[in-house]
Scaffold this motif. Structure first.
Motif, PDB file in Angstrom:
ATOM      1  N   GLU A 109       0.838  -1.199   0.000  1.00  0.00           N
ATOM      2  CA  GLU A 109       0.000   0.000   0.000  1.00  0.00           C
ATOM      3  C   GLU A 109       0.879   1.256   0.000  1.00  0.00           C
ATOM      4  O   GLU A 109       0.657   2.184  -0.776  1.00  0.00           O
ATOM      5  CB  GLU A 109      -0.911   0.005   1.236  1.00  0.00           C
ATOM      6  CG  GLU A 109      -1.795   1.235   1.321  1.00  0.00           C
ATOM      7  CD  GLU A 109      -2.838   1.125   2.426  1.00  0.00           C
ATOM      8  OE1 GLU A 109      -2.629   0.345   3.382  1.00  0.00           O
ATOM      9  OE2 GLU A 109      -3.858   1.824   2.312  1.00  0.00           O
ATOM     10  N   TRP A 110       1.896   1.226   0.879  1.00  0.00           N
ATOM     11  CA  TRP A 110       2.814   2.363   0.931  1.00  0.00           C
ATOM     12  C   TRP A 110       3.489   2.601  -0.415  1.00  0.00           C
ATOM     13  O   TRP A 110       3.601   3.722  -0.888  1.00  0.00           O
ATOM     14  CB  TRP A 110       3.870   2.135   2.028  1.00  0.00           C
ATOM     15  CG  TRP A 110       4.968   3.153   1.947  1.00  0.00           C
ATOM     16  CD1 TRP A 110       4.956   4.418   2.463  1.00  0.00           C
ATOM     17  CD2 TRP A 110       6.217   3.008   1.247  1.00  0.00           C
ATOM     18  NE1 TRP A 110       6.111   5.068   2.124  1.00  0.00           N
ATOM     19  CE2 TRP A 110       6.897   4.226   1.372  1.00  0.00           C
ATOM     20  CE3 TRP A 110       6.802   1.967   0.514  1.00  0.00           C
ATOM     21  CZ2 TRP A 110       8.157   4.438   0.813  1.00  0.00           C
ATOM     22  CZ3 TRP A 110       8.054   2.172  -0.048  1.00  0.00           C
ATOM     23  CH2 TRP A 110       8.724   3.387   0.102  1.00  0.00           C
ATOM     24  N   LEU A 111       3.929   1.504  -1.055  1.00  0.00           N
ATOM     25  CA  LEU A 111       4.735   1.707  -2.257  1.00  0.00           C
ATOM     26  C   LEU A 111       3.914   2.108  -3.469  1.00  0.00           C
ATOM     27  O   LEU A 111       4.395   2.823  -4.348  1.00  0.00           O
ATOM     28  CB  LEU A 111       5.693   0.536  -2.503  1.00  0.00           C
ATOM     29  CG  LEU A 111       5.267  -0.787  -3.084  1.00  0.00           C
ATOM     30  CD1 LEU A 111       5.292  -0.762  -4.589  1.00  0.00           C
ATOM     31  CD2 LEU A 111       6.244  -1.842  -2.586  1.00  0.00           C
ATOM     32  N   LEU A 112       2.659   1.681  -3.506  1.00  0.00           N
ATOM     33  CA  LEU A 112       1.759   2.155  -4.572  1.00  0.00           C
ATOM     34  C   LEU A 112       1.613   3.677  -4.483  1.00  0.00           C
ATOM     35  O   LEU A 112       1.716   4.398  -5.469  1.00  0.00           O
ATOM     36  CB  LEU A 112       0.375   1.542  -4.377  1.00  0.00           C
ATOM     37  CG  LEU A 112      -0.013   0.348  -5.222  1.00  0.00           C
ATOM     38  CD1 LEU A 112      -1.289  -0.275  -4.684  1.00  0.00           C
ATOM     39  CD2 LEU A 112      -0.185   0.747  -6.683  1.00  0.00           C
ATOM     40  N   GLN A 113       1.362   4.098  -3.259  1.00  0.00           N
ATOM     41  CA  GLN A 113       1.213   5.518  -2.967  1.00  0.00           C
ATOM     42  C   GLN A 113       2.493   6.282  -3.333  1.00  0.00           C
ATOM     43  O   GLN A 113       2.439   7.298  -4.021  1.00  0.00           O
ATOM     44  CB  GLN A 113       0.948   5.621  -1.452  1.00  0.00           C
ATOM     45  CG  GLN A 113       0.429   6.902  -0.933  1.00  0.00           C
ATOM     46  CD  GLN A 113      -1.005   7.172  -1.357  1.00  0.00           C
ATOM     47  OE1 GLN A 113      -1.225   8.154  -2.028  1.00  0.00           O
ATOM     48  NE2 GLN A 113      -1.953   6.319  -0.965  1.00  0.00           N
ATOM     49  N   ALA A 114       3.637   5.755  -2.897  1.00  0.00           N
ATOM     50  CA  ALA A 114       4.916   6.436  -3.125  1.00  0.00           C
ATOM     51  C   ALA A 114       5.238   6.519  -4.623  1.00  0.00           C
ATOM     52  O   ALA A 114       5.693   7.553  -5.116  1.00  0.00           O
ATOM     53  CB  ALA A 114       6.036   5.709  -2.375  1.00  0.00           C
TER      54      ALA A 114
END
Ligand code: C2E
Ligand code: MG
Ligand code: MG
Ligand code: MG
Length: 279
Positions: free
Chosen positions: A92-97
């Motif tokens: 989730e974090w890396l999609l956002q980033a």
């Protein structure tokens, strides 16, 4: 998880195993803390049109800056993230980033490019992948046709209920789906028409046989032709030499990625390239 289950009972009689289990648990605990300590970051590897050298997109690749070990390879920690389920939060974090980075590049006025993000099968098992993707799109303002999601055959083989439907939903939203590491798994041809792929990424183990194995070269040519006849875009991974690039160009392969073209880099290291849009 499986590792621990098989190791633990023997820990009593084998001090070596005991140490290994403790090390594994420590590694997991560190991974748990890595997200909040902001030790994860992304590097981006460009993908180029082989004929013109124009940049087509970048693939986001996860890195972990461990306080003592230094930069840890995803090959070492992604399996652990998957086993522990931590991949859901990190994913989730890396999609956002990745999408925020795409947005920043757009705002800087660079030519548009596609942001490719890898997804683990495990992320399809939760029930909020679609929501995570929609949230990342809306908070970044990136358009659906500027993202590509890479999945591997292991996802398709596992046959979770809902995988096909989710991929179809994503495709209908305008998101491109890439089949990663093609040629390493079952390479079942039925997947190619059963799932809504736009792109086949040919695994680097094929590219590395160029010039060494006529049989593999014939297979490579067959895969490119098959993909083309299905109107799929072909990306060759792991191009390290000019001879490999020339060979793939000769096969009419559209796109390439590899250390010989450009290594995965931090955003600021890519700015000059992104500004011109050409290799
Ligand atoms: P992948 O998605 O197939 O990514 C390509 C890998 O090949 C990357 O390794 C890249 O650095 C490497 N590579 C690119 N060009 C060359 C080349 O010319 N020669 C060689 N020898 N290698 C090349 P990396 O970054 O270590 O990633 C390994 C794998 O870890 C990825 O394979 C992917 O399966 C997984 N991974 C990386 N980032 C993520 C992520 O954000 N999410 C998920 N789920 N998996 C990820
Ligand atoms: Mg990939
Ligand atoms: Mg790959
Ligand atoms: Mg790979």
């Amino acid at each position: 998880q499986a590792q621990q289950q098989t190791d633990l009972p023997y820990a009593f009689c084998d001090p070596g195993t005991d140490a290994r289990v403790r090390e594994q648990l420590e590694f997991e605990a560190e991974l748990h803390r890595a997200l909040e300590r902001e030790e994860f970051f992304l590097v981006y590897q460009p993908q180029f049109d082989l004929a013109t050298g124009r940049i087509r997109g970048v693939e986001a690749l996860l890195r972990w800056r461990h306080p003592i070990r230094g930069i840890v390879s995803p090959a070492q920690f992604i399996p652990v993230l998957e086993q522990t389920g931590l991949i859901l939060q990190v994913g989730e974090w890396l999609l956002q980033a990745a999408l925020m980075q795409a947005r920043q590049w757009q705002q800087a006025g660079f030519p548009p490019l596609c942001m490719a993000v890898n997804l683990s099968p495990r992320q399809f098992q939760g029930n909020n992948l679609l929501t995570q993707i929609e949230t990342a799109l809306s908070t970044s303002g990136v358009k659906t046709d500027q993202i590509e999601l890479e999945v591997t055959e292991s996802l398709l083989v596992e046959d979770f209920p809902g995988t096909l439907q989710l991929l179809q939903t994503l495709e209908q939203m305008g998101i491109k789906i890439a089949l990663d590491d093609f040629g390493t798994g079952y390479s079942a041809l039925t997947y190619l028409h059963a799932f809504p792929f736009h792109v086949i990424k040919i695994d680097r183990s094929f590219v590395s046989t160029i010039g060494h194995s006529p049989k593999s070269e014939a297979l490579l040519q067959g895969i490119v032709q098959l993909g083309k006849s299905l109107q799929l875009e072909i990306i060759a991974e792991g191009i390290e030499t000019e001879a490999q690039r020339q060979h793939l160009l000769g096969l009419n392969c559209d796109t390439g990625q590899g250390f010989g073209l450009c290594r995965p880099k931090l955003p600021h290291e890519l700015e000059a390239l992104l500004k011109t849009g050409y290799l």
